[in-house]
Design a protein around this motif. Sequence first.
Motif, PDB file in Angstrom:
ATOM      1  N   LYS A 194      77.043  20.613 101.228  1.00 17.73           N
ATOM      2  CA  LYS A 194      78.064  20.348 102.243  1.00 17.73           C
ATOM      3  C   LYS A 194      78.130  21.500 103.245  1.00 17.73           C
ATOM      4  N   ALA A 195      78.031  22.727 102.758  1.00 19.12           N
ATOM      5  CA  ALA A 195      78.075  23.890 103.646  1.00 19.12           C
ATOM      6  C   ALA A 195      76.928  23.840 104.657  1.00 19.12           C
ATOM      7  N   ILE A 196      75.726  23.529 104.196  1.00 21.05           N
ATOM      8  CA  ILE A 196      74.561  23.461 105.092  1.00 21.05           C
ATOM      9  C   ILE A 196      74.770  22.356 106.131  1.00 21.05           C
ATOM     10  N   ALA A 197      75.254  21.201 105.688  1.00 21.49           N
ATOM     11  CA  ALA A 197      75.489  20.093 106.620  1.00 21.49           C
ATOM     12  C   ALA A 197      76.510  20.488 107.688  1.00 21.49           C
ATOM     13  N   LEU A 198      77.570  21.178 107.296  1.00 20.98           N
ATOM     14  CA  LEU A 198      78.591  21.619 108.258  1.00 20.98           C
ATOM     15  C   LEU A 198      78.018  22.637 109.240  1.00 20.98           C
TER      16      LEU A 198
ATOM     17  N   ASN B  70      72.642  31.825  98.466  1.00 15.97           N
ATOM     18  CA  ASN B  70      71.653  32.423  99.379  1.00 15.97           C
ATOM     19  C   ASN B  70      71.236  31.481 100.504  1.00 15.97           C
ATOM     20  N   THR B  71      71.085  30.210 100.200  1.00 10.43           N
ATOM     21  CA  THR B  71      70.671  29.243 101.221  1.00 10.43           C
ATOM     22  C   THR B  71      71.704  29.164 102.333  1.00 10.43           C
ATOM     23  N   VAL B  72      72.972  29.224 101.961  1.00  8.39           N
ATOM     24  CA  VAL B  72      74.056  29.171 102.946  1.00  8.39           C
ATOM     25  C   VAL B  72      74.051  30.455 103.781  1.00  8.39           C
ATOM     26  N   ALA B  73      73.866  31.592 103.138  1.00 13.27           N
ATOM     27  CA  ALA B  73      73.800  32.867 103.861  1.00 13.27           C
ATOM     28  C   ALA B  73      72.666  32.839 104.878  1.00 13.27           C
TER      29      ALA B  73
ATOM     30  N   LEU C  59      73.672  30.611 107.887  1.00 13.31           N
ATOM     31  CA  LEU C  59      74.634  31.301 108.753  1.00 13.31           C
ATOM     32  C   LEU C  59      73.928  32.369 109.588  1.00 13.31           C
ATOM     33  N   ALA C  60      73.081  33.147 108.944  1.00 13.99           N
ATOM     34  CA  ALA C  60      72.372  34.224 109.641  1.00 13.99           C
ATOM     35  C   ALA C  60      71.456  33.661 110.737  1.00 13.99           C
ATOM     36  N   GLU C  61      70.783  32.555 110.440  1.00 14.42           N
ATOM     37  CA  GLU C  61      69.891  31.937 111.432  1.00 14.42           C
ATOM     38  C   GLU C  61      70.642  31.527 112.690  1.00 14.42           C
ATOM     39  N   ARG C  62      71.901  31.145 112.533  1.00 14.00           N
ATOM     40  CA  ARG C  62      72.701  30.689 113.675  1.00 14.00           C
ATOM     41  C   ARG C  62      73.570  31.801 114.260  1.00 14.00           C
ATOM     42  N   GLY C  63      73.434  33.002 113.716  1.00 16.10           N
ATOM     43  CA  GLY C  63      74.191  34.134 114.242  1.00 16.10           C
ATOM     44  C   GLY C  63      75.673  34.086 113.928  1.00 16.10           C
TER      45      GLY C  63
END
Length: 121
Positions: free
Chosen positions: A43-47, A68-71, A74-78
């Motif tokens: 859900k976090a990735i989809a959001l 880690n995947t969520v981190a 987030l980092a990829e999108r700044g």
Amino acid sequence: MDKLLSGRRMLVVEDEILVLMMIEDMLGDLGCQSVISAATIEKAIALIEAQTFDAAMLDMNLDGGDSNTVADALAERGVPFIYSTGNSGRDMREGFSDRAVLRKPFSFDELTAKLERLLAP
């Protein structure tokens, strides 16, 4: 209300409902415009893919797994983020050891201070 947080869009990734409710209340008191939550990595990735956030709070462990995947997303999108954890050890992932960590249980003042440092110009 906090000037730095007023009107901000926050993502909270947390799988413990009582902790999530406490964080949502605190962020509301700080003046955040919206607080969107996710209890799972999926859900976090989809959001993150569908919406824009000013900042995020990320539980280090979600339902027994790491976040880690969520981190990474987030980092990829700044999107700046802070970790929250109930763990006592330094279980930071390589590449994210500079991230601020809120140790659960944390106070309103601790949350405010971490977010102010995160979002300071």
